[in-house]
Design an enzyme around this catalytic site. Structure first.
Site, mmCIF file in Angstrom:
data_model
loop_
_atom_site.group_PDB
_atom_site.id
_atom_site.type_symbol
_atom_site.label_atom_id
_atom_site.label_comp_id
_atom_site.label_asym_id
_atom_site.label_seq_id
_atom_site.Cartn_x
_atom_site.Cartn_y
_atom_site.Cartn_z
ATOM 1 N N CYS A 51 14.596 50.377 49.696
ATOM 2 C CA CYS A 51 14.738 48.963 50.061
ATOM 3 C C CYS A 51 13.682 48.553 51.077
ATOM 4 O O CYS A 51 13.532 49.185 52.123
ATOM 5 C CB CYS A 51 16.134 48.731 50.628
ATOM 6 S SG CYS A 51 16.386 47.082 51.308
ATOM 7 N N TYR A 82 12.310 38.773 42.895
ATOM 8 C CA TYR A 82 13.201 39.893 43.217
ATOM 9 C C TYR A 82 14.097 40.226 42.026
ATOM 10 O O TYR A 82 14.253 41.391 41.655
ATOM 11 C CB TYR A 82 14.051 39.538 44.442
ATOM 12 C CG TYR A 82 15.108 40.560 44.769
ATOM 13 C CD1 TYR A 82 14.780 41.717 45.469
ATOM 14 C CD2 TYR A 82 16.437 40.374 44.382
ATOM 15 C CE1 TYR A 82 15.753 42.661 45.777
ATOM 16 C CE2 TYR A 82 17.403 41.311 44.680
ATOM 17 C CZ TYR A 82 17.061 42.450 45.374
ATOM 18 O OH TYR A 82 18.019 43.388 45.666
ATOM 19 N N GLU A 94 9.486 48.162 45.373
ATOM 20 C CA GLU A 94 9.643 47.355 46.580
ATOM 21 C C GLU A 94 8.729 47.978 47.629
ATOM 22 O O GLU A 94 9.008 49.066 48.136
ATOM 23 C CB GLU A 94 11.087 47.346 47.060
ATOM 24 C CG GLU A 94 12.016 46.558 46.163
ATOM 25 C CD GLU A 94 13.351 46.261 46.817
ATOM 26 O OE1 GLU A 94 13.486 46.473 48.051
ATOM 27 O OE2 GLU A 94 14.276 45.830 46.111
ATOM 28 N N ASP A 129 20.887 52.965 46.157
ATOM 29 C CA ASP A 129 19.882 52.096 45.544
ATOM 30 C C ASP A 129 19.196 52.904 44.451
ATOM 31 O O ASP A 129 18.455 53.852 44.737
ATOM 32 C CB ASP A 129 18.846 51.641 46.576
ATOM 33 C CG ASP A 129 19.380 50.580 47.522
ATOM 34 O OD1 ASP A 129 20.309 49.861 47.131
ATOM 35 O OD2 ASP A 129 18.855 50.480 48.639
ATOM 36 N N TYR A 134 12.945 51.365 43.534
ATOM 37 C CA TYR A 134 13.238 52.056 44.787
ATOM 38 C C TYR A 134 12.477 53.371 44.913
ATOM 39 O O TYR A 134 12.820 54.214 45.735
ATOM 40 C CB TYR A 134 14.745 52.313 44.900
ATOM 41 C CG TYR A 134 15.552 51.041 44.929
ATOM 42 C CD1 TYR A 134 15.372 50.111 45.945
ATOM 43 C CD2 TYR A 134 16.478 50.753 43.917
ATOM 44 C CE1 TYR A 134 16.104 48.930 45.964
ATOM 45 C CE2 TYR A 134 17.206 49.582 43.935
ATOM 46 C CZ TYR A 134 17.023 48.671 44.958
ATOM 47 O OH TYR A 134 17.737 47.509 44.982
ATOM 48 N N CYS A 200 20.780 48.395 55.718
ATOM 49 C CA CYS A 200 19.612 49.266 55.810
ATOM 50 C C CYS A 200 20.068 50.690 55.552
ATOM 51 O O CYS A 200 20.993 51.166 56.206
ATOM 52 C CB CYS A 200 18.956 49.160 57.187
ATOM 53 S SG CYS A 200 17.574 50.308 57.404
ATOM 54 N N CYS A 209 8.428 66.651 64.468
ATOM 55 C CA CYS A 209 8.492 67.228 63.131
ATOM 56 C C CYS A 209 9.948 67.507 62.767
ATOM 57 O O CYS A 209 10.646 68.227 63.493
ATOM 58 C CB CYS A 209 7.674 68.511 63.089
ATOM 59 S SG CYS A 209 7.525 69.227 61.442
#
Length: 229
Positions: A51, A82, A94, A129, A134, A200, A209
């Site tokens: 996303c 979209y 996206e 998603d 994606y 989100c 790391c």
């Protein structure tokens, strides 16, 4: 590593010759021009990691980034919407445009944030998603970006393998070969700034790391929350 865009299932959509209307001119957070110019020392990198709402927020927070924009890239349909991209019949990912000042940051630093903030081993999927839009991708515009993409890919693959994860499925390609970046609709630009509690599914692993990446299978999908405030 994925070396080409996914195959379009069904007849590709026609799109339109003109850009989508009402695209904003200014970045809501950074206050910079969304379409440039940004100065002679600017480089542009394009990334896709699920996303684009969360992806864009990750990068506008990076030091040295001048502007970010949500859009569509890597497909065959000109100026898609979209809804069209979500059909899987445009071929686009996206994507997020990242324009940065080369005196303040570099491609390797930005790609560190890229690898550490999504799962590049799940092909055409981030959490719930699902779909080719994606997919994970890096589209470079300079030789140093290409070198950084390949080097960080290999380095992060070692980290993933050491921690029991699979092969990276990220698409790596020059932007010149995958086609134009098309700006997404106004609602998608800086979405999480305008909707701070918005959806989100990106989970950063920190700036050091990482020892692994977060699996997010139980999160909702982007489409299931689109339009909510």
């Amino acid at each position: 590593m994925r070396k080409s865009a996914p195959e379009i299932i069904g007849r590709p959509l026609a799109g339109r010759p003109e850009p989508l209307p009402d695209i904003p001119l200014t970045h809501e957070v950074l206050g910079t021009p969304l379409h440039g110019p940004w100065g002679d020392n600017t480089a542009i990198l394009y990334v896709a990691m699920g996303c684009f709402w969360g992806t864009e927020r990750i990068f506008w927070r990076e030091p040295g980034v001048l502007v970010t924009a949500a859009g569509y890239m890597g497909g065959s349909t000109p100026n898609p919407t979209y809804d069209e991209v979500c059909t899987g019949r445009t071929g686009h990912a996206e994507a997020v445009l990242v324009a940065y000042d080369r005196s303040q940051t570099d491609a390797e630093t930005l790609l560190k944030a890229f690898w550490e903030n999504h799962d590049p081993t799940t092909q055409d999927r981030q959490g719930n998603d699902r779909g080719t839009q994606y997919r994970s991708a890096i589209y470079w515009t300079t030789q140093d970006q290409e070198a950084a993409a390949l080097a960080t890919h290999d380095a992060f693959q070692e980290v993933l393998s050491d921690n029991g994860f699979g092969e990276i499925s990220t698409e790596l390609a020059p932007a010149s070969e995958v086609g134009p970046f098309y700006f997404a609709e106004r609602v998608h630009q800086q979405y999480l700034h305008k909707n701070p509690m918005g959806y989100c599914n990106h989970g950063p692993n920190g700036m050091t790391c990482p020892v692994g990446i977060v699996r997010q299978d139980q999160l909702p999908s982007q489409e299931s929350v689109l339009g909510r405030e």
